[in-house]
Design an enzyme around this catalytic site. Structure first.
Site, PDB file in Angstrom:
ATOM      1  N   HIS A  30       3.641   4.985   8.218  1.00  3.33           N
ATOM      2  CA  HIS A  30       2.864   3.750   8.282  1.00  3.33           C
ATOM      3  C   HIS A  30       3.519   2.710   9.180  1.00  3.33           C
ATOM      4  CE1 HIS A  30       5.423   1.342   5.479  1.00  3.33           C
ATOM      5  NE2 HIS A  30       5.696   2.517   4.969  1.00  3.33           N
TER       6      HIS A  30
ATOM      7  N   ASP B   2      11.556   1.515   7.477  1.00  5.61           N
ATOM      8  CA  ASP B   2      10.350   1.618   6.641  1.00  5.61           C
ATOM      9  C   ASP B   2       9.205   0.888   7.311  1.00  5.61           C
ATOM     10  OD1 ASP B   2       8.505   1.908   4.649  1.00  5.61           O
ATOM     11  OD2 ASP B   2       9.534   0.649   3.196  1.00  5.61           O
TER      12      ASP B   2
ATOM     13  N   ASP C 299       2.559  -0.795   8.975  1.00  2.39           N
ATOM     14  CA  ASP C 299       2.616  -2.136   8.385  1.00  2.39           C
ATOM     15  C   ASP C 299       4.004  -2.328   7.772  1.00  2.39           C
ATOM     16  OD1 ASP C 299       1.683  -0.068   6.490  1.00  2.39           O
ATOM     17  OD2 ASP C 299       1.739  -1.671   5.003  1.00  2.39           O
TER      18      ASP C 299
ATOM     19  N   ASP D 120       9.397   8.580   5.023  1.00  6.06           N
ATOM     20  CA  ASP D 120       9.344   7.141   4.774  1.00  6.06           C
ATOM     21  C   ASP D 120      10.658   6.684   4.150  1.00  6.06           C
ATOM     22  OD1 ASP D 120       8.691   4.542   4.283  1.00  6.06           O
ATOM     23  OD2 ASP D 120       6.840   4.964   3.215  1.00  6.06           O
TER      24      ASP D 120
ATOM     25  N   GLU E 268       0.285   0.537   3.800  1.00  6.86           N
ATOM     26  CA  GLU E 268       1.102   1.220   2.782  1.00  6.86           C
ATOM     27  C   GLU E 268       1.754   0.230   1.825  1.00  6.86           C
ATOM     28  OE1 GLU E 268       4.670   3.220   1.024  1.00  6.86           O
ATOM     29  OE2 GLU E 268       4.569   1.440   2.239  1.00  6.86           O
TER      30      GLU E 268
HETATM   31 ZN   LIG Z   1       7.182   2.800   3.577  1.00 11.85          ZN
END
Ligand SMILES: [Zn+2]
Length: 190
Positions: A85, A117, A87, A175, A151
């Site tokens: 992800h 992340d 975001d 992630d 996410e």
């Molecule tokens: Zn994440």
């Protein structure tokens, strides 16, 4: 083969870091929805840049209405979905090495919001696909990298996506602290 792949990443490390930094510079925490942009400008912008990056590498891409973007390895039916992800959580205060959206490399570490992340892992997955392509390693099935943009606030993006597309038989999520974290099954808010 292992040596070939390691050498490839040694040679391409600089480009990969450059591309991670390019995405980290785009502030992409959730904003108010706008027409055609369910999570606001930042998440839509970072998704557009990431998809452009992938299409410059020669991959076919598709934007699912600014919820998620998909990047296909080739024309084969995808048997592996890679979920990452773009975001991030808000920038926040108290940064000491740099500001959240001004990434820097210092003492062998990359600092900035989203580096681990999940923009770093997202770009790493993209470069893994690029390595397989550039090294002409044959694959028996398709691989699809799915880049979400919600996410951190409940994954409504992924719900939207799987409302349209079928789930691949295999999935993994690079992630945060991968490989310790390698799949996401849900969240428990205390
Ligand atoms: Zn994440």
């Amino acid at each position: 083969m292992k040596k070939l792949i390691e050498d490839y990443f040694e040679q391409n490390k600089g480009l990969m870091i450059r591309d991670i930094m390019r995405l980290v510079r785009i502030k992409s925490d959730k904003e108010e929805a706008k027409a055609g942009k369910p999570y606001g400008d930042g998440p839509a912008e970072v998704l557009a840049v990431a998809l452009e990056m992938a299409s410059e590498m020669g991959f076919k891409t598709r934007n699912y209405d600014n919820y998620v973007g998909a990047i296909d390895f080739d024309d084969q039916k995808n048997k592996l979905d890679i979920l990452a992800h773009l975001d991030v959580v808000p920038g926040g205060d108290g940064w000491s090495v740099t500001e959240p959206f001004n990434p820097v490399v210092k003492d062998g570490r990359l600092y900035g919001r989203g580096t681990i992340d999940d923009k770093g892992p997202a770009v790493a997955a993209l470069y893994a696909m690029k390595a397989v392509k550039d090294l002409n390693i044959p694959l028996k099935a398709g691989v699809r990298l799915i880049l979400g943009t919600d996410e951190e606030c409940g994954s409504s993006d992924i719900r939207y996506y799987y409302g349209i597309e079928e789930e691949a038989p295999m999935t993994f999520s690079p992630d945060a602290s991968f490989p310790v974290v390698n799949i996401e099954k849900g969240g428990l808010q205390g």
